[in-house]
Design an enzyme around this catalytic site. Structure first.
Site, PDB file in Angstrom:
ATOM      1  N   LYS A  78     -98.495  96.261 -18.754  1.00 42.05           N
ATOM      2  CA  LYS A  78     -97.219  96.417 -18.063  1.00 42.05           C
ATOM      3  C   LYS A  78     -97.263  97.597 -17.088  1.00 42.05           C
ATOM      4  CE  LYS A  78     -93.917  98.698 -20.329  1.00 42.05           C
ATOM      5  NZ  LYS A  78     -92.789  99.148 -21.123  1.00 42.05           N
ATOM      6  N   LYS A 129     -96.962 102.951 -29.039  1.00 46.20           N
ATOM      7  CA  LYS A 129     -96.749 104.372 -28.741  1.00 46.20           C
ATOM      8  C   LYS A 129     -97.371 105.265 -29.805  1.00 46.20           C
ATOM      9  CE  LYS A 129     -92.984 104.151 -25.497  1.00 46.20           C
ATOM     10  NZ  LYS A 129     -91.591 104.380 -25.147  1.00 46.20           N
ATOM     11  N   LYS A 176     -94.145 103.837 -16.189  1.00 42.37           N
ATOM     12  CA  LYS A 176     -94.035 105.121 -15.503  1.00 42.37           C
ATOM     13  C   LYS A 176     -94.960 106.159 -16.103  1.00 42.37           C
ATOM     14  CE  LYS A 176     -89.390 105.085 -17.459  1.00 42.37           C
ATOM     15  NZ  LYS A 176     -87.988 105.030 -17.119  1.00 42.37           N
TER      16      LYS A 176
HETATM   17  P1  TYM Z   1     -87.042 101.835 -20.210  1.00 36.81           P
HETATM   18  O1  TYM Z   1     -86.430 103.115 -19.786  1.00 36.81           O
HETATM   19  O2  TYM Z   1     -88.472 101.848 -20.651  1.00 36.81           O
HETATM   20  O3  TYM Z   1     -86.929 100.777 -19.045  1.00 36.81           O
HETATM   21  C1  TYM Z   1     -85.698 100.482 -18.406  1.00 36.81           C
HETATM   22  C2  TYM Z   1     -85.623  99.011 -18.076  1.00 36.81           C
HETATM   23  O4  TYM Z   1     -86.695  98.608 -17.232  1.00 36.81           O
HETATM   24  C3  TYM Z   1     -87.361  97.479 -17.800  1.00 36.81           C
HETATM   25  N1  TYM Z   1     -88.797  97.576 -17.470  1.00 36.81           N
HETATM   26  C4  TYM Z   1     -89.516  96.613 -16.894  1.00 36.81           C
HETATM   27  N2  TYM Z   1     -89.180  95.378 -16.480  1.00 36.81           N
HETATM   28  C5  TYM Z   1     -90.160  94.621 -15.916  1.00 36.81           C
HETATM   29  N3  TYM Z   1     -91.440  95.046 -15.751  1.00 36.81           N
HETATM   30  C6  TYM Z   1     -91.829  96.279 -16.157  1.00 36.81           C
HETATM   31  N4  TYM Z   1     -93.088  96.694 -15.975  1.00 36.81           N
HETATM   32  C7  TYM Z   1     -90.841  97.125 -16.772  1.00 36.81           C
HETATM   33  N5  TYM Z   1     -90.874  98.373 -17.273  1.00 36.81           N
HETATM   34  C8  TYM Z   1     -89.613  98.637 -17.715  1.00 36.81           C
HETATM   35  C9  TYM Z   1     -87.112  97.595 -19.287  1.00 36.81           C
HETATM   36  O5  TYM Z   1     -87.250  96.336 -19.922  1.00 36.81           O
HETATM   37  C10 TYM Z   1     -85.697  98.121 -19.320  1.00 36.81           C
HETATM   38  O6  TYM Z   1     -84.767  97.069 -19.203  1.00 36.81           O
HETATM   39  N6  TYM Z   1     -85.238 101.178 -24.805  1.00 36.81           N
HETATM   40  C11 TYM Z   1     -84.946 101.044 -23.399  1.00 36.81           C
HETATM   41  C12 TYM Z   1     -83.718 101.797 -22.951  1.00 36.81           C
HETATM   42  C13 TYM Z   1     -82.476 101.528 -23.738  1.00 36.81           C
HETATM   43  C14 TYM Z   1     -81.647 100.373 -23.632  1.00 36.81           C
HETATM   44  C15 TYM Z   1     -80.558 100.600 -24.519  1.00 36.81           C
HETATM   45  C16 TYM Z   1     -81.704  99.201 -22.866  1.00 36.81           C
HETATM   46  C17 TYM Z   1     -81.894 102.352 -24.647  1.00 36.81           C
HETATM   47  N7  TYM Z   1     -80.741 101.809 -25.115  1.00 36.81           N
HETATM   48  C18 TYM Z   1     -79.561  99.657 -24.668  1.00 36.81           C
HETATM   49  C19 TYM Z   1     -80.692  98.264 -23.022  1.00 36.81           C
HETATM   50  C20 TYM Z   1     -79.625  98.485 -23.923  1.00 36.81           C
HETATM   51  C21 TYM Z   1     -86.123 101.560 -22.606  1.00 36.81           C
HETATM   52  O7  TYM Z   1     -86.880 102.367 -23.069  1.00 36.81           O
HETATM   53  O8  TYM Z   1     -86.137 101.137 -21.327  1.00 36.81           O
END
Ligand code: TYM
Length: 332
Positions: free
Chosen positions: A199, A117, A202
């Site tokens: 990956k 990032k 969004k």
């Molecule tokens: P975020 O918002 O980027 O994504 C949410 C969840 O979706 C999964 N994910 C994917 N899985 C498979 N293939 C993909 N292309 C893909 N893109 C996203 C992510 O692995 C995630 O599970 N840091 C985290 C949010 C967070 C969190 C937490 C998660 C904050 N606090 C505590 C678990 C526990 C994040 O940015 O996810």
């Protein structure tokens, strides 16, 4: 720790940024729904994490509401689980500060998401982007979490959380429960439809690279038809066919068919037939979610009720853990 809690505790979060993708759904949200049968689940819209990128205030408010509506549409059930917004429970920010004093600069510098990032947005490498995994660790540890359903891109952050919790326990005794990750069998990393080496994200500027959960059926089919595939014409899971393997993973995750079954189904058929079938499986999976979403998203009163009750219930659990930590450190 609260040893009276009978069912395993689940915690996970998602950022409210510009809608959710098929990657979010297959990698995480499907498991969020599934785990509610057997676990005590707490799910969170992580608004604080999302402001490492500049957001327009009204757009952020709307994104939080739409994200909560989409989580409900994907099956999160407020009668069985807690759904809340991270910024509504101030214990998250407070524990994040405390934990940051037990996290090393070097550990955070090694996080691949931070490196990616900061390369992508060199104009805004803020301290929040750097300490982001500490806030995530606080989210998880505040709820004595056993299981964290996430996609594989979050594995490194979870490892850091486990390291920091273990280090803290090493100093102060058995304070934090050490969480485990919970990953899908297939689809833990759904790749871009235009570049199977990166990956599905969004924030991808190329709309054809990603499927959003709100995409119309004809857009979904069109994007799959345009998906980058590999040379050759056989539907086969091979190392030199990352595009096909990605489509096979999506199809497998949504239909429950194994790779050998998929290879048999499309034997003698070309990529065109296969892409259409994958697109249709996605349209079918998303149809009920989209109709639920459209029903809920404009019901502001209902959403406010769910989220304010969620914040109250989450806050009660989080504050108990926060006091435990403060006492151990000597702040109380
Ligand atoms: P975020 O918002 O980027 O994504 C949410 C969840 O979706 C999964 N994910 C994917 N899985 C498979 N293939 C993909 N292309 C893909 N893109 C996203 C992510 O692995 C995630 O599970 N840091 C985290 C949010 C967070 C969190 C937490 C998660 C904050 N606090 C505590 C678990 C526990 C994040 O940015 O996810």
């Amino acid at each position: 720790m609260d040893n009276n809690q009978k069912k395993p505790r689940v915690f996970s979060g998602i950022q409210p940024t510009g809608g959710f993708t098929l990657g979010n759904y297959i990698g995480a949200l499907r498991n969020w729904d599934k785990l509610q049968d057997e676990c005590d689940c707490i799910y969170c819209v992580v608004d604080l994490h999302s402001i490492t990128i500049r957001r327009e205030p009204a757009a952020l408010r709307r994104a939080v509401r739409e994200s909560a509506a989409m989580l409900l549409a994907c099956g999160v059930d407020p009668a069985r689980s807690i759904l809340f917004v991270q910024g509504d429970v101030s214990a998250h920010a407070e524990l994040s500060w405390l934990l940051s004093c037990y996290t090393q600069f070097g550990e955070l510098s090694r996080m691949t998401q931070f490196k990616d990032k900061s390369l992508k947005h060199p104009e805004n490498v803020n301290a929040g982007l750097f300490t982001y995994p500490v806030l995530m660790a606080a989210d998880i540890l505040l709820y004595d979490t056993d299981l964290v359903p996430i996609g594989s891109d979050q594995k490194q952050h979870l490892e850091l959380c486990r390291d920091v919790a273990g280090r803290f326990n090493g100093i102060y005794g058995d304070v934090f429960r050490i969480p485990e990750g919970y990953f899908p069998k297939v689809g833990g990393r759904v790749m871009s439809l235009q570049d199977p080496s990166s990956k599905m994200s969004k924030s991808d500027e190329n709309d054809n690279a990603k499927i959003m959960l709100t995409d119309a059926p004809d857009a979904i089919i069109r994007k799959f038809k345009r998906a980058i595939t590999d040379s050759g014409s056989e539907v086969r899971a091979a190392e030199d066919k990352p595009g096909i393997v990605n489509l096979m993973s999506i199809y497998s995750a949504l239909t429950g068919k194994t790779f050998p079954e998929i290879e048999r189904e499309f034997e003698g058929k070309g990529y065109g037939d296969f892409k259409l079938a994958v697109g249709e499986s996605v349209v079918d999976a998303l149809a009920p979610i989209q109709s639920e979403y459209n029903r809920i998203v404009n019901d502001k009163a209902y959403l406010n009720d769910v989220l304010s009750e969620g914040a109250q219930r989450a806050g009660a659990i989080a504050n108990r853990v926060l006091h435990r930590v403060r006492r151990k450190i000597g702040l109380e």
